[in-house]
Write a protein that holds these residues in place. Structure first.
Motif, PDB file in Angstrom:
ATOM      1  N   GLU A 134       0.841  -1.208   0.000  1.00 38.19           N
ATOM      2  CA  GLU A 134       0.000   0.000   0.000  1.00 38.19           C
ATOM      3  C   GLU A 134       0.869   1.249   0.000  1.00 38.19           C
ATOM      4  OE1 GLU A 134      -3.320   0.213   2.723  1.00 38.19           O
ATOM      5  OE2 GLU A 134      -3.545  -1.965   2.650  1.00 38.19           O
ATOM      6  N   GLU A 135       1.984   1.202   0.737  1.00 39.88           N
ATOM      7  CA  GLU A 135       2.907   2.345   0.787  1.00 39.88           C
ATOM      8  C   GLU A 135       3.458   2.641  -0.609  1.00 39.88           C
ATOM      9  OE1 GLU A 135       7.460   3.328   2.129  1.00 39.88           O
ATOM     10  OE2 GLU A 135       6.454   1.656   3.103  1.00 39.88           O
ATOM     11  N   GLU A 136       3.838   1.592  -1.340  1.00 42.53           N
ATOM     12  CA  GLU A 136       4.391   1.794  -2.683  1.00 42.53           C
ATOM     13  C   GLU A 136       3.327   2.307  -3.643  1.00 42.53           C
ATOM     14  OE1 GLU A 136       7.934  -1.544  -2.470  1.00 42.53           O
ATOM     15  OE2 GLU A 136       5.917  -2.167  -3.051  1.00 42.53           O
ATOM     16  N   ILE A 137       2.118   1.815  -3.502  1.00 40.23           N
ATOM     17  CA  ILE A 137       1.032   2.318  -4.347  1.00 40.23           C
ATOM     18  C   ILE A 137       0.803   3.799  -4.075  1.00 40.23           C
ATOM     19  CG2 ILE A 137      -1.453   2.176  -4.784  1.00 40.23           C
ATOM     20  CD1 ILE A 137      -1.154  -0.890  -4.282  1.00 40.23           C
ATOM     21  N   LYS A 138       0.787   4.151  -2.801  1.00 42.96           N
ATOM     22  CA  LYS A 138       0.518   5.539  -2.400  1.00 42.96           C
ATOM     23  C   LYS A 138       1.680   6.474  -2.767  1.00 42.96           C
ATOM     24  CE  LYS A 138      -0.085   8.234   1.802  1.00 42.96           C
ATOM     25  NZ  LYS A 138      -0.021   8.166   3.249  1.00 42.96           N
ATOM     26  N   ASN A 139       2.914   6.024  -2.511  1.00 44.21           N
ATOM     27  CA  ASN A 139       4.075   6.902  -2.667  1.00 44.21           C
ATOM     28  C   ASN A 139       4.778   6.810  -4.016  1.00 44.21           C
ATOM     29  OD1 ASN A 139       3.772   7.865  -0.030  1.00 44.21           O
ATOM     30  ND2 ASN A 139       5.018   6.227   0.799  1.00 44.21           N
ATOM     31  N   VAL A 140       4.482   5.757  -4.806  1.00 42.87           N
ATOM     32  CA  VAL A 140       5.191   5.590  -6.075  1.00 42.87           C
ATOM     33  C   VAL A 140       4.220   5.623  -7.254  1.00 42.87           C
ATOM     34  CG1 VAL A 140       6.717   4.082  -7.388  1.00 42.87           C
ATOM     35  CG2 VAL A 140       6.973   4.219  -4.917  1.00 42.87           C
ATOM     36  N   ILE A 141       3.228   4.753  -7.225  1.00 41.96           N
ATOM     37  CA  ILE A 141       2.343   4.609  -8.382  1.00 41.96           C
ATOM     38  C   ILE A 141       1.397   5.802  -8.531  1.00 41.96           C
ATOM     39  CG2 ILE A 141       0.491   3.206  -9.379  1.00 41.96           C
ATOM     40  CD1 ILE A 141       1.926   0.744  -8.259  1.00 41.96           C
ATOM     41  N   MET A 142       0.742   6.203  -7.459  1.00 43.56           N
ATOM     42  CA  MET A 142      -0.225   7.307  -7.561  1.00 43.56           C
ATOM     43  C   MET A 142       0.423   8.609  -8.031  1.00 43.56           C
ATOM     44  SD  MET A 142      -3.104   5.941  -7.101  1.00 43.56           S
ATOM     45  CE  MET A 142      -4.179   7.342  -6.955  1.00 43.56           C
ATOM     46  N   PRO A 143       1.555   9.024  -7.430  1.00 40.06           N
ATOM     47  CA  PRO A 143       2.189  10.254  -7.929  1.00 40.06           C
ATOM     48  C   PRO A 143       2.607  10.150  -9.393  1.00 40.06           C
ATOM     49  CG  PRO A 143       3.086   9.680  -5.786  1.00 40.06           C
ATOM     50  CD  PRO A 143       2.227   8.532  -6.225  1.00 40.06           C
ATOM     51  N   LEU A 144       3.005   8.964  -9.805  1.00 42.59           N
ATOM     52  CA  LEU A 144       3.398   8.766 -11.197  1.00 42.59           C
ATOM     53  C   LEU A 144       2.205   8.966 -12.120  1.00 42.59           C
ATOM     54  CD1 LEU A 144       5.894   8.043 -12.842  1.00 42.59           C
ATOM     55  CD2 LEU A 144       5.266   5.652 -12.598  1.00 42.59           C
ATOM     56  N   MET A 145       1.059   8.432 -11.723  1.00 45.39           N
ATOM     57  CA  MET A 145      -0.153   8.595 -12.528  1.00 45.39           C
ATOM     58  C   MET A 145      -0.539  10.063 -12.617  1.00 45.39           C
ATOM     59  SD  MET A 145      -2.305   5.290 -11.234  1.00 45.39           S
ATOM     60  CE  MET A 145      -3.767   5.699 -12.172  1.00 45.39           C
ATOM     61  N   LEU A 146      -0.390  10.779 -11.507  1.00 46.23           N
ATOM     62  CA  LEU A 146      -0.740  12.202 -11.488  1.00 46.23           C
ATOM     63  C   LEU A 146       0.250  13.048 -12.289  1.00 46.23           C
ATOM     64  CD1 LEU A 146      -1.802  12.511  -7.743  1.00 46.23           C
ATOM     65  CD2 LEU A 146      -3.302  12.465  -9.746  1.00 46.23           C
ATOM     66  N   SER A 147       1.453  12.514 -12.512  1.00 46.61           N
ATOM     67  CA  SER A 147       2.460  13.278 -13.251  1.00 46.61           C
ATOM     68  C   SER A 147       2.283  13.181 -14.757  1.00 46.61           C
ATOM     69  CB  SER A 147       3.857  12.778 -12.880  1.00 46.61           C
ATOM     70  OG  SER A 147       4.119  11.536 -13.503  1.00 46.61           O
ATOM     71  N   GLY A 148       1.326  12.374 -15.193  1.00 46.37           N
ATOM     72  CA  GLY A 148       1.080  12.258 -16.626  1.00 46.37           C
ATOM     73  C   GLY A 148       1.675  11.022 -17.264  1.00 46.37           C
ATOM     74  N   ALA A 149       2.287  10.164 -16.455  1.00 47.19           N
ATOM     75  CA  ALA A 149       2.813   8.916 -17.011  1.00 47.19           C
ATOM     76  C   ALA A 149       1.640   8.037 -17.425  1.00 47.19           C
ATOM     77  CB  ALA A 149       3.672   8.205 -15.972  1.00 47.19           C
TER      78      ALA A 149
END
Length: 105
Positions: A6-21
């Motif tokens: 959950e930490e990796e989803i919150k701190n890695v994947i979600m910000p990446l999605m919001l960055s336009g990746a």
């Protein structure tokens, strides 16, 4: 390897999605995370995050060993037998540092 936490989803994947990746419809064979594409590069953000985190931990260990090596070097006793013990410990620390260096390539 284990699936993303959950930490990796919150701190890695979600910000990446919001960055336009762009999240792809393929998954990483190592951890099962969705693969992403950004600036023409396809990658697994979770595996990259874990690798960076692991390298940071290695750097922390190397820093601790170097600090201990300096501490011992600065406190060598005058007694030859005690000095020999200190030098053996220093030699072991240097051997471990060499092994870390070999692992890094």
């Amino acid at each position: 390897m284990r699936e993303p936490t959950e930490e990796e989803i919150k701190n890695v994947i979600m910000p990446l999605m919001l960055s336009g990746a762009k999240m792809l419809d393929r998954h990483c064979p190592k951890c099962g995370s969705p693969l992403f594409e950004k600036d023409g590069r396809v990658f697994c953000p979770v595996c990259e995050y874990r690798a960076k985190k692991q390298m940071g931990e290695v750097d922390d260990v190397k820093g601790i060993l170097m600090k201990k090596l300096v501490e011992i070097a600065n406190s060598l006793p005058g007694d030859p037998e005690e000095m020999e013990k200190h030098l053996r410990v220093m030699e072991r620390i240097i051997d471990v540092l060499r092994k870390y260096k070999e692992l890094e390539g």
